[in-house]
Design a protein around this motif. Sequence first.
Motif, PDB file in Angstrom:
ATOM      1  N   ILE A 138       0.852  -1.187   0.000  1.00  0.00           N
ATOM      2  CA  ILE A 138       0.000   0.000   0.000  1.00  0.00           C
ATOM      3  C   ILE A 138       0.889   1.238   0.000  1.00  0.00           C
ATOM      4  O   ILE A 138       2.093   1.151   0.217  1.00  0.00           O
ATOM      5  N   CYS A 139       0.276   2.391  -0.248  1.00  0.00           N
ATOM      6  CA  CYS A 139       0.972   3.683  -0.169  1.00  0.00           C
ATOM      7  C   CYS A 139       2.267   3.664  -0.989  1.00  0.00           C
ATOM      8  O   CYS A 139       3.336   4.046  -0.500  1.00  0.00           O
ATOM      9  N   LYS A 140       2.178   3.212  -2.210  1.00  0.00           N
ATOM     10  CA  LYS A 140       3.342   3.143  -3.077  1.00  0.00           C
ATOM     11  C   LYS A 140       3.987   4.522  -3.243  1.00  0.00           C
ATOM     12  O   LYS A 140       3.299   5.532  -3.380  1.00  0.00           O
ATOM     13  N   GLY A 141       5.301   4.538  -3.234  1.00  0.00           N
ATOM     14  CA  GLY A 141       6.031   5.787  -3.399  1.00  0.00           C
ATOM     15  C   GLY A 141       6.365   6.474  -2.092  1.00  0.00           C
ATOM     16  O   GLY A 141       7.082   7.481  -2.080  1.00  0.00           O
ATOM     17  N   TYR A 142       5.869   5.941  -0.963  1.00  0.00           N
ATOM     18  CA  TYR A 142       6.162   6.519   0.356  1.00  0.00           C
ATOM     19  C   TYR A 142       7.093   5.591   1.119  1.00  0.00           C
ATOM     20  O   TYR A 142       6.958   4.362   1.063  1.00  0.00           O
ATOM     21  N   ASP A 143       8.027   6.175   1.846  1.00  0.00           N
ATOM     22  CA  ASP A 143       9.063   5.392   2.527  1.00  0.00           C
ATOM     23  C   ASP A 143       8.615   4.856   3.886  1.00  0.00           C
ATOM     24  O   ASP A 143       9.131   3.855   4.360  1.00  0.00           O
ATOM     25  N   TYR A 144       7.671   5.558   4.522  1.00  0.00           N
ATOM     26  CA  TYR A 144       7.179   5.146   5.833  1.00  0.00           C
ATOM     27  C   TYR A 144       5.666   5.309   5.882  1.00  0.00           C
ATOM     28  O   TYR A 144       5.094   6.182   5.220  1.00  0.00           O
ATOM     29  N   VAL A 145       5.034   4.460   6.698  1.00  0.00           N
ATOM     30  CA  VAL A 145       3.590   4.519   6.887  1.00  0.00           C
ATOM     31  C   VAL A 145       3.308   4.567   8.382  1.00  0.00           C
ATOM     32  O   VAL A 145       3.939   3.841   9.167  1.00  0.00           O
ATOM     33  N   GLY A 146       2.365   5.414   8.783  1.00  0.00           N
ATOM     34  CA  GLY A 146       1.971   5.512  10.184  1.00  0.00           C
ATOM     35  C   GLY A 146       0.598   4.907  10.403  1.00  0.00           C
ATOM     36  O   GLY A 146      -0.395   5.396   9.871  1.00  0.00           O
ATOM     37  N   PHE A 147       0.535   3.799  11.179  1.00  0.00           N
ATOM     38  CA  PHE A 147      -0.728   3.101  11.457  1.00  0.00           C
ATOM     39  C   PHE A 147      -1.230   3.442  12.860  1.00  0.00           C
ATOM     40  O   PHE A 147      -0.446   3.538  13.808  1.00  0.00           O
ATOM     41  N   ILE A 148      -2.528   3.564  13.012  1.00  0.00           N
ATOM     42  CA  ILE A 148      -3.137   3.774  14.323  1.00  0.00           C
ATOM     43  C   ILE A 148      -2.999   2.509  15.163  1.00  0.00           C
ATOM     44  O   ILE A 148      -3.325   1.402  14.707  1.00  0.00           O
ATOM     45  N   VAL A 149      -2.505   2.647  16.406  1.00  0.00           N
ATOM     46  CA  VAL A 149      -2.505   1.521  17.339  1.00  0.00           C
ATOM     47  C   VAL A 149      -3.447   1.779  18.518  1.00  0.00           C
ATOM     48  O   VAL A 149      -3.829   0.853  19.229  1.00  0.00           O
ATOM     49  N   GLU A 150      -3.796   3.045  18.715  1.00  0.00           N
ATOM     50  CA  GLU A 150      -4.750   3.418  19.766  1.00  0.00           C
ATOM     51  C   GLU A 150      -5.335   4.772  19.409  1.00  0.00           C
ATOM     52  O   GLU A 150      -4.623   5.653  18.907  1.00  0.00           O
ATOM     53  N   SER A 151      -6.620   4.963  19.655  1.00  0.00           N
ATOM     54  CA  SER A 151      -7.248   6.242  19.328  1.00  0.00           C
ATOM     55  C   SER A 151      -8.478   6.466  20.194  1.00  0.00           C
ATOM     56  O   SER A 151      -9.244   5.537  20.462  1.00  0.00           O
ATOM     57  N   THR A 152      -8.662   7.710  20.655  1.00  0.00           N
ATOM     58  CA  THR A 152      -9.888   8.087  21.359  1.00  0.00           C
ATOM     59  C   THR A 152     -10.918   8.645  20.387  1.00  0.00           C
ATOM     60  O   THR A 152     -12.017   9.004  20.791  1.00  0.00           O
ATOM     61  N   ASP A 153     -10.549   8.738  19.118  1.00  0.00           N
ATOM     62  CA  ASP A 153     -11.451   9.175  18.057  1.00  0.00           C
ATOM     63  C   ASP A 153     -12.183   7.949  17.523  1.00  0.00           C
ATOM     64  O   ASP A 153     -11.574   7.052  16.946  1.00  0.00           O
TER      65      ASP A 153
END
Length: 376
Positions: free
Chosen positions: A72-87
């Motif tokens: 996923i997110c081709k062309g990007y070096d890093y991806v930030g995934f949610i591990v906890e959220s109050t939203d």
Amino acid sequence: MIKKLSLFFFVFFVLCSLTLTAFALPLPNGDFDRQQAIDTYFKDKPQNALEGIWVTDDNKYEIAIIKNDFEICKGYDYVGFIVESTDSGWSKGKVKFQLKTTAIPKFFVGLSHKKPDSYLTLNSEQSPGSIFRIVREHLMEFTNEKREKRLLFRIYPGNVDPANTSTRSGTGFFITPDLIVTNYHVIDSAETIEIKHNSGEKATATVIAKDPINDLALLKVNKLKAAVTPLSIETNHPSRYGDTVYTIGFPLPGLLGTKAKLSEGIINSVTGIQDDVRMFQISIPVQPGNSGGPLINARGQVVGIVTAGVDPYKSLVLTGTFPQNVNFAMKINYVNNLIDTLPEKVHLPGKQPSYIHTPAQIMTLANDAVVKIDAK
């Protein structure tokens, strides 16, 4: 023959697809939490300053930033995934950030998503101009989808390299044989402070007065044997627009070396950012390591303390341009105010002769007074 070739290419395509999938990391699932992120993506693996678990400054999102070996997110070096959220709109495993590295160390560009799954299509819910910058170990600033400046704090791992304790370098200068002036941000929270004199001798120092609001600190030096010639402070002749000024300091010591460097410029303005009356704006080039150095007039007297420059990355976010040599120095009278808070009277050196000095004379004058500071 054609059927055989078609079958061959079909099988080849399938095998390639399976091979590529096999090398891709598994995507997070709905149970994705901090510990799963650590065990799956970080534990027992080489660490860098970006990968890890980060929490937003409003404590709303906990995000695992991972090197992008996903499909996923081709062309990007890093991806930030949610591990906890109050939203409630953000479930675990959803993509919050996409980052690309740049030619500038610790500086990334990418996307900050307002809604889950908006990474799948380019739309108005994305912020394609987000800027991410690691400002110090475990602290990163970024622009969110509303173009607001926000902070991220890294909570895992706790230290990229425990063997290398972060050291801040700066400059200071003697105003008496045992008192040094520097910036507060150079020594803030330091457990040990070491100064290095131009003779090569090193000594420890302790903070005896501080003024965080004006970014100033006074240090007392213990057992320095080398001869010290304190700099005199200007109090009678206010500095004006266009006055020639100098600073001596230790810019980028890891790159340029640990010998003191002389720089020359003028006073561009007798006020600082947004007309702050405490500061001068100066044309002298300022680099990390110059902080705390003396701003000296042509008569050899200290008129200010080199404090800061306009952050080029913040300027880029706010104005779309990089500033060109815009730097600032705190006026010397704020040091006088700090001296007045000490319990014992401080006897400052007399005034230097009022004749105009050459740059070489300025360097000679300051050579025994200016020191490199290492704070750990």
